[in-house]
Design a protein around this motif. Structure first.
Motif, PDB file in Angstrom:
ATOM      1  N   CYS A  54      -7.913 -14.684  33.748  1.00 24.37           N
ATOM      2  CA  CYS A  54      -7.558 -13.554  34.273  1.00 24.37           C
ATOM      3  C   CYS A  54      -5.546 -12.838  33.664  1.00 24.37           C
ATOM      4  CB  CYS A  54      -7.081 -13.856  35.781  1.00 24.37           C
ATOM      5  SG  CYS A  54      -5.527 -12.533  36.546  1.00 24.37           S
ATOM      6  N   VAL A  55      -5.973 -11.410  33.856  1.00 21.39           N
ATOM      7  CA  VAL A  55      -4.429 -10.962  32.888  1.00 21.39           C
ATOM      8  C   VAL A  55      -3.736 -10.486  34.111  1.00 21.39           C
ATOM      9  CG1 VAL A  55      -5.736 -10.771  30.997  1.00 21.39           C
ATOM     10  CG2 VAL A  55      -5.830  -8.676  32.464  1.00 21.39           C
ATOM     11  N   ALA A  56      -3.835 -10.726  35.838  1.00 20.80           N
ATOM     12  CA  ALA A  56      -2.787  -9.885  36.469  1.00 20.80           C
ATOM     13  C   ALA A  56      -2.761  -9.442  36.660  1.00 20.80           C
ATOM     14  CB  ALA A  56      -1.451 -10.916  36.065  1.00 20.80           C
ATOM     15  N   CYS A  57      -3.704  -7.661  35.803  1.00 21.87           N
ATOM     16  CA  CYS A  57      -3.760  -6.762  35.959  1.00 21.87           C
ATOM     17  C   CYS A  57      -3.292  -6.263  38.039  1.00 21.87           C
ATOM     18  CB  CYS A  57      -5.334  -5.895  35.785  1.00 21.87           C
ATOM     19  SG  CYS A  57      -6.516  -6.253  36.514  1.00 21.87           S
ATOM     20  N   ALA A  58      -4.265  -7.128  38.370  1.00 22.55           N
ATOM     21  CA  ALA A  58      -3.952  -6.701  39.836  1.00 22.55           C
ATOM     22  C   ALA A  58      -5.093  -5.724  40.248  1.00 22.55           C
ATOM     23  CB  ALA A  58      -2.597  -5.904  40.192  1.00 22.55           C
ATOM     24  N   LEU A  59      -5.871  -5.007  39.881  1.00 22.88           N
ATOM     25  CA  LEU A  59      -7.064  -4.470  40.308  1.00 22.88           C
ATOM     26  C   LEU A  59      -8.154  -4.901  41.266  1.00 22.88           C
ATOM     27  CD1 LEU A  59      -8.468  -2.629  36.495  1.00 22.88           C
ATOM     28  CD2 LEU A  59      -7.384  -1.435  38.463  1.00 22.88           C
ATOM     29  N   CYS A  60      -8.012  -5.694  41.308  1.00 22.58           N
ATOM     30  CA  CYS A  60      -8.627  -7.013  42.232  1.00 22.58           C
ATOM     31  C   CYS A  60      -8.351  -6.463  43.718  1.00 22.58           C
ATOM     32  CB  CYS A  60      -9.176  -8.698  42.188  1.00 22.58           C
ATOM     33  SG  CYS A  60      -7.993  -9.042  41.386  1.00 22.58           S
ATOM     34  N   VAL A  71      -1.932 -11.039  44.000  1.00 20.58           N
ATOM     35  CA  VAL A  71      -1.336 -11.271  42.823  1.00 20.58           C
ATOM     36  C   VAL A  71       0.041 -10.560  42.597  1.00 20.58           C
ATOM     37  CG1 VAL A  71      -2.395 -10.930  40.397  1.00 20.58           C
ATOM     38  CG2 VAL A  71      -3.892 -10.190  42.728  1.00 20.58           C
ATOM     39  N   TYR A  92      -1.668 -16.107  42.207  1.00 22.01           N
ATOM     40  CA  TYR A  92      -3.372 -15.498  42.698  1.00 22.01           C
ATOM     41  C   TYR A  92      -3.965 -16.186  43.701  1.00 22.01           C
ATOM     42  CZ  TYR A  92      -7.524 -13.001  42.239  1.00 22.01           C
ATOM     43  OH  TYR A  92      -8.717 -12.138  42.723  1.00 22.01           O
ATOM     44  N   CYS A 109     -12.792  -6.092  38.235  1.00 19.77           N
ATOM     45  CA  CYS A 109     -12.466  -6.972  37.031  1.00 19.77           C
ATOM     46  C   CYS A 109     -12.600  -6.749  35.718  1.00 19.77           C
ATOM     47  CB  CYS A 109     -12.238  -8.229  38.002  1.00 19.77           C
ATOM     48  SG  CYS A 109     -11.524  -9.577  36.593  1.00 19.77           S
ATOM     49  N   PRO A 110     -11.285  -6.228  34.961  1.00 22.81           N
ATOM     50  CA  PRO A 110     -11.870  -6.241  33.774  1.00 22.81           C
ATOM     51  C   PRO A 110     -12.148  -6.910  33.065  1.00 22.81           C
ATOM     52  CG  PRO A 110      -9.634  -5.778  33.773  1.00 22.81           C
ATOM     53  CD  PRO A 110     -10.664  -5.919  35.682  1.00 22.81           C
ATOM     54  N   THR A 111     -11.885  -8.517  33.157  1.00 19.60           N
ATOM     55  CA  THR A 111     -12.199  -9.464  32.171  1.00 19.60           C
ATOM     56  C   THR A 111     -12.780 -10.487  32.604  1.00 19.60           C
ATOM     57  OG1 THR A 111     -10.130 -10.465  33.101  1.00 19.60           O
ATOM     58  CG2 THR A 111      -9.544  -9.428  31.251  1.00 19.60           C
ATOM     59  N   ALA A 113     -12.741 -12.225  35.071  1.00 16.93           N
ATOM     60  CA  ALA A 113     -11.690 -12.907  35.513  1.00 16.93           C
ATOM     61  C   ALA A 113     -12.367 -14.108  37.133  1.00 16.93           C
ATOM     62  CB  ALA A 113     -10.421 -13.158  35.202  1.00 16.93           C
ATOM     63  N   VAL A 114     -12.531 -13.043  37.881  1.00 11.21           N
ATOM     64  CA  VAL A 114     -12.995 -13.547  39.108  1.00 11.21           C
ATOM     65  C   VAL A 114     -14.324 -13.676  39.782  1.00 11.21           C
ATOM     66  CG1 VAL A 114     -11.799 -11.258  40.490  1.00 11.21           C
ATOM     67  CG2 VAL A 114     -11.983 -13.231  41.347  1.00 11.21           C
TER      68      VAL A 114
HETATM   69  S1  SF4 Z   1      -8.554  -7.856  38.522  1.00 11.84           S
HETATM   70 FE1  SF4 Z   1      -9.644  -9.648  37.371  1.00 11.84          FE
HETATM   71  S2  SF4 Z   1      -7.777  -9.388  35.154  1.00 11.84           S
HETATM   72 FE2  SF4 Z   1      -7.539  -8.330  37.305  1.00 11.84          FE
HETATM   73  S3  SF4 Z   1      -5.571  -9.176  38.649  1.00 11.84           S
HETATM   74 FE3  SF4 Z   1      -7.281  -9.399  39.528  1.00 11.84          FE
HETATM   75  S4  SF4 Z   1      -8.872 -10.932  38.745  1.00 11.84           S
HETATM   76 FE4  SF4 Z   1      -6.723 -10.795  37.181  1.00 11.84          FE
END
Ligand code: SF4
Ligand code: SF4
Length: 158
Positions: A54-60, A71, A92, A109-111, A113-114
């Motif tokens: 997770c890079v905390a982009c908050a897209l989720c 987030v 989170y 989520c671009p990575t 992570a979730v």
């Molecule tokens: S979209 Fe993915 S990377 Fe971005 S805050 Fe949510 S879990 Fe983290």
């Protein structure tokens, strides 16, 4: 002649369906079968080197139709690095009372992570316990020797 065969086939299907089959399991002693694409409790994944994905982009959080995700980002430093990106999720949270398990957060989520894992046992005694913090969602660090993560469902799609 073929008409009789079709009648017999039909009767055979009816006979098979009329046999009593158990539709319940003796939970919790007997574990139910969880299908691979089941969407249960969220999991926050790590990279193989242990850093958080997770890079905390908050897209989720933006994509969540029920506002279930919160987030709060913080900057990584060389002395204290949590993720490969500039930022990491200092906070989170997923509010499981609001979540409808649509999977949008996982999709955007671009990575990777979730992800929504196989855990379906989400009953709690209080509303406060339904707020799942990062500490509860984050998978343990991988074993330093084997690199294997304990209790980690495989992330899907990425
Ligand atoms: S979209 Fe993915 S990377 Fe971005 S805050 Fe949510 S879990 Fe983290
Ligand atoms: S599964 Fe759907 S409702 Fe639940 S947190 Fe993710 S986006 Fe929100």
């Amino acid at each position: 002649m073929s008409g009789i065969i079709h009648v017999i086939e039909g009767l055979w299907v009816t006979f098979r369906r009329s046999l009593p089959r158990p539709v319940t399991v003796q939970y919790p002693e007997e574990r139910p079968h969880i299908y691979p694409r089941y969407r249960g409790r969220h999991v926050l994944n790590r990279h193989p080197d242990g850093l958080e994905k997770c890079v905390a982009c908050a897209l989720c959080a933006a994509a969540c139709p029920t506002g279930a995700i919160y987030v709060e980002a913080a900057e990584n430093t060389e002395a204290e690095r949590h993720s490969p990106g500039e930022r990491y999720a200092r906070v989170y949270q997923v509010n499981m009372v609001r979540c409808i398990f649509c999977g949008f957060c996982q999709e955007v989520c671009p990575t990777g992570a979730v992800t929504l894992g196989p855990d379906f046992e989400l009953a709690q005694y209080t509303r406060a316990d339904q707020i799942y913090s990062k500490e509860r969602l984050l998978v343990p660090k991988p074993d330093a020797n084997t690199g294997v993560q304990a209790d980690t469902p495989a992330p899907r799609g990425r």
